[in-house]
Design a protein around this motif. Structure first.
Motif, short mmCIF file in Angstrom:
data_model
loop_
_atom_site.label_atom_id
_atom_site.label_comp_id
_atom_site.label_asym_id
_atom_site.label_seq_id
_atom_site.Cartn_x
_atom_site.Cartn_y
_atom_site.Cartn_z
N ASN A 322 2.81 -12.35 20.25
CA ASN A 322 3.58 -12.79 19.08
C ASN A 322 2.80 -12.56 17.79
O ASN A 322 3.37 -12.16 16.77
CB ASN A 322 3.92 -14.28 19.20
CG ASN A 322 4.44 -14.62 20.57
OD1 ASN A 322 3.73 -15.21 21.36
ND2 ASN A 322 5.66 -14.18 20.88
N ILE A 323 1.50 -12.85 17.85
CA ILE A 323 0.69 -12.70 16.63
C ILE A 323 0.66 -11.22 16.23
O ILE A 323 0.72 -10.90 15.03
CB ILE A 323 -0.74 -13.25 16.86
CG1 ILE A 323 -0.67 -14.77 17.07
CG2 ILE A 323 -1.65 -12.93 15.68
CD1 ILE A 323 -1.92 -15.37 17.66
N LEU A 324 0.58 -10.34 17.21
CA LEU A 324 0.52 -8.91 16.88
C LEU A 324 1.89 -8.37 16.47
O LEU A 324 1.98 -7.48 15.63
CB LEU A 324 -0.02 -8.12 18.07
CG LEU A 324 -1.48 -8.43 18.45
CD1 LEU A 324 -1.93 -7.57 19.61
CD2 LEU A 324 -2.42 -8.24 17.26
N ALA A 336 5.72 -14.90 10.05
CA ALA A 336 4.47 -14.16 10.26
C ALA A 336 4.70 -12.66 10.20
O ALA A 336 5.68 -12.16 10.75
CB ALA A 336 3.86 -14.54 11.61
N LEU A 337 3.80 -11.97 9.52
CA LEU A 337 3.86 -10.51 9.48
C LEU A 337 3.34 -9.95 10.80
O LEU A 337 2.51 -10.60 11.47
CB LEU A 337 2.97 -9.97 8.35
CG LEU A 337 3.32 -10.34 6.92
CD1 LEU A 337 2.33 -9.68 5.97
CD2 LEU A 337 4.74 -9.90 6.59
N SER A 338 3.78 -8.77 11.14
CA SER A 338 3.24 -8.12 12.34
C SER A 338 1.87 -7.53 11.99
O SER A 338 1.53 -7.37 10.80
CB SER A 338 4.17 -7.01 12.80
OG SER A 338 4.14 -5.95 11.85
N ALA A 339 1.13 -7.16 13.03
CA ALA A 339 -0.18 -6.53 12.78
C ALA A 339 0.00 -5.23 12.01
O ALA A 339 -0.78 -4.93 11.11
CB ALA A 339 -0.87 -6.28 14.12
N GLU A 340 1.05 -4.48 12.36
CA GLU A 340 1.29 -3.21 11.65
C GLU A 340 1.51 -3.45 10.16
O GLU A 340 1.00 -2.72 9.32
CB GLU A 340 2.54 -2.51 12.24
CG GLU A 340 2.43 -2.11 13.69
CD GLU A 340 1.60 -0.84 13.90
OE1 GLU A 340 1.04 -0.34 12.92
OE2 GLU A 340 1.51 -0.38 15.06
#
Lengths: 568, 72
Positions: A322-324, A336-340
């Motif tokens: 989820n965090i990514l 939350a923003l994605s890792a990308e």
């Protein structure tokens, strides 16, 4: 890019720092914990006037002195490493670290150096009250020193109270109080110091148990145990409270670390807390279909992780996936923003820094060489006019050199303003610009997960041990319980191990960051040769091992000699 | 009066150091350790990496260039 920096250089530099911190943390917690125990004993002497307690306090003070002398200044090596191995980092954070470390240096020098002399040399030379005050001030000085070091560490976990100055390429302190009293720093300070108290208490209880096992110094040992186990019990109870606070801060500020601590890949509402478990070694990717665990048993209180993290049993706790991938609602309500997306914003920030620096250089050039530039511009205008005239047969109404110069200057100023804005808007994600793939944001999972279990399980064991030892010592049954004496002796090492495991969770769990979200280790590191770092790693290993052997030899010799108190 | 206080402080330390037993060994360890750290380690193995630059402007330029290039 990172390709220029050998990954093994990062690993060796991290290993070297970890080794130094590991050894340093063998000495520090004993100083913090043993210092309090001896001060309590001296306070009993001050209150009762009983010479037995004076001699008891003096013996533990001797062991405190040995540990202090061997450990003193080992932390300075960490500062050497900052300057040599982590020079980008040191420059980047210099202004933030400067204040806490300077205060630490001054406090450590003046408080400890002044009062420790009175503590050791002042018996029978200064009044009882002044001596007692010096003993407490020595340990207070050591604790305040620890505070400032932990403030610096807390800032790396949760950078706050600063602004990034692209002109100096440094973070500059905007609010001293926000840095000094950030919730992460405060929780870290109390939790870390309490772990030192537990180690100190266990050390006193364990060494005293050794005397009981050898059937010598009985009164001294039983009296010392009575003080140590109560102190240890209080420290354990308080460390549960501060540990809860620390975990709550991790949940808010470093969700990836929390997910790694729990081996949590898929988040949910109302998540259970893992008690014990074995991670599935076949799970290679965060988004493959392998199970996270081969085996696990949750703590039998449903939804405990959600409650401990956010104070609500049904609160959502994000997992690694989820965090990514982002898209979930964070505690502050933001999505939350994605890792990308974070990586893209990080790249925008770094590009903006590059544009800003170029524009600033152009601005300086235009300011310093205005006349020369105007001549060049005038020549360009003339050439242009001739070209236009040749082509069209008409006379050009081109701009004058002054007008063109003003236009270019305005253009540069606009670039400065725009790039600065772009940098400021994206600076919170600056470090993500160095991340190649989202999976690089996952810390070493096994180490973080197991280290956390080791810390918590050993902490729980020590709590029970102190509780039982307190009960039996105050019932005057400790002397006959040889199994408990052995347990206390062995538990000295368990307490130290728990403390080290705690640091592994804190530091390994925040990888890849040197400063959370702002600077990864790959950008923080100096461009050294890996072999030079390997060489110093082994030099340190040898040096610290020699120091440790020296400490153990002198300590064991002093312990074998004993307090030499006439117990009749 | 001032001299007397200073003398007392000095003699406090002198007597303290003289009466040390195990402390003498510890001081020896501390001094050897500090020597190894500051003379041997710091000088030969831990020079300031940015110390090769003459001034803050050059250091800033180097670090900013590093931070920009490493992201490419």
């Amino acid at each position: 890019m990172i390709a220029e920096i050998d990954i093994s250089l990062i690993d060796w530099s991290r290993a070297q720092f970890a080794l130094t911190a590991f050894y340093h943390w063998l000495f520090v917690p004993l100083t913090l914990g043993l210092g309090i125990v001896q001060a309590v004993m001296e306070t009993i002497y001050y209150k009762t006037g009983d010479e037995f307690w004076k001699k008891t306090a003096k013996f533990w003070m001797k062991l405190f002195g040995i540990n202090f002398a061997i450990g003193v200044a080992t932390g300075l090596i960490l500062e050497f490493e900052f300057g040599t191995n982590w020079s980008n980092y040191s420059w980047f954070v210099g202004d933030i670290f400067g204040a806490p470390l300077a205060i630490e240096g001054v406090v450590a020098f003046f408080m400890e150096a002044t009062f420790i002399a009175v503590m050791f040399f002042g018996w029978n030379k200064v009044s009882k009250g002044f001596h007692l005050a010096s003993t407490w001030l020595t340990i207070l000085g050591a604790t305040i020193s620890a505070f400032w070091i932990l403030v610096a560490n807390g800032w790396m976990q949760y950078p706050t109270g600063m602004g990034f100055n692209p002109d100096t390429v440094r973070n500059e302190m905007e609010s001293f109080w926000a840095v000094a009293f950030s919730p992460v720093a405060i929780n870290k300070f109390f939790h870390t110091v309490l772990s030192g108290w537990i180690i100190g208490a266990m050390f006193v209880a364990g060494i005293s148990s050794w005397y009981l096992l050898r059937k010598r110094e009985i009164k001294f040992a039983l009296s010392s145990i009575k003080v140590a186990v109560v102190f240890g019990l209080i420290a354990c109870l308080l460390s549960i409270w501060t540990g809860d606070g620390s975990a709550s801060q991790v949940a808010k500020r470093q969700p990836m670390k929390l997910a790694a601590m729990e081996g949590l890949y898929e988040g949910d509402n109302g998540v259970n807390l893992v008690g014990i478990g074995i991670l599935n070694p076949s799970k290679k990717e965060y988004n493959d279909n392998e199970k996270a665990f081969l085996f696990k048993i949750d703590v039998p209180i449903p939804k405990l992780l959600s409650y401990l993290a956010f104070g609500k049993f049904n609160e959502y706790v994000p997992g690694i996936k989820n965090i990514l991938e982002g898209g979930y609602k964070q505690p502050d309500g933001a999505i939350a923003l994605s890792a990308e997306e974070k990586i893209a914003r990080g790249k925008l920030a770094i590009d903006a820094l590059s544009e800003y620096k170029k524009a600033k250089a152009d601005s300086a050039l235009y300011a310093n060489k205005a006349d020369s530039i105007k001549i060049v511009l005038a020549a360009e205008i003339e050439n242009y006019a001739e070209t236009v005239s040749d082509d069209t047969g008409a006379t050009s109404q081109a701009l004058t050199a002054d007008e063109l110069f003003s236009g270019k200057t305005a253009e540069i100023q606009t670039k400065i303003v725009n790039s600065r804005k772009q940098l400021d808007d994206n600076f919170d994600y600056f470090g993500y610009g160095y991340i190649k793939e989202p999976k690089d944001l996952i810390p070493p999972l096994s180490l973080t997960f197991y280290a956390f279990r080791v810390m918590v399980i050993l902490g729980g064991f020590l709590l029970l041990l102190f509780a039982l030892a307190t009960y039996l010592s105050y019932k005057n049954k400790f002397e006959t319980k040889r199994w408990l004496q052995w347990t206390c002796l062995i538990s000295i090492f368990l307490a130290i191990f728990a403390g080290q495991a705690g640091w592994v969770v804190a530091e390994v769990g925040r990888q890849p960051w040197a400063i959370q979200d702002i600077l990864p280790t790959s950008a923080a590191i100096s461009k050294l040769s890996t072999s030079s770092v390997q060489l110093t790693f082994f030099i340190f290993l040898a040096l610290f091992t020699i120091l440790l052997i020296a400490e153990l030899k002198i300590l064991t010799s002093a312990i074998k000699k004993g307090p030499q108190i006439n117990e009749q | 009066m001032k001299t007397s206080v200073l003398k007392r402080i000095l003699s406090f330390y002198v007597e303290g150091f003289r009466s040390m037993t195990i402390g003498k060994t510890l001081w020896l360890i501390i001094l050897v350790k500090l020597f190894v750290m500051f003379v041997f380690l710091k000088f030969f193995f831990f020079p300031s990496y940015l110390g090769k630059f003459d001034n803050a402007a050059e250091k800033q330029k180097y670090v900013s260039n590093e931070l920009i290039q490493r992201a490419k």
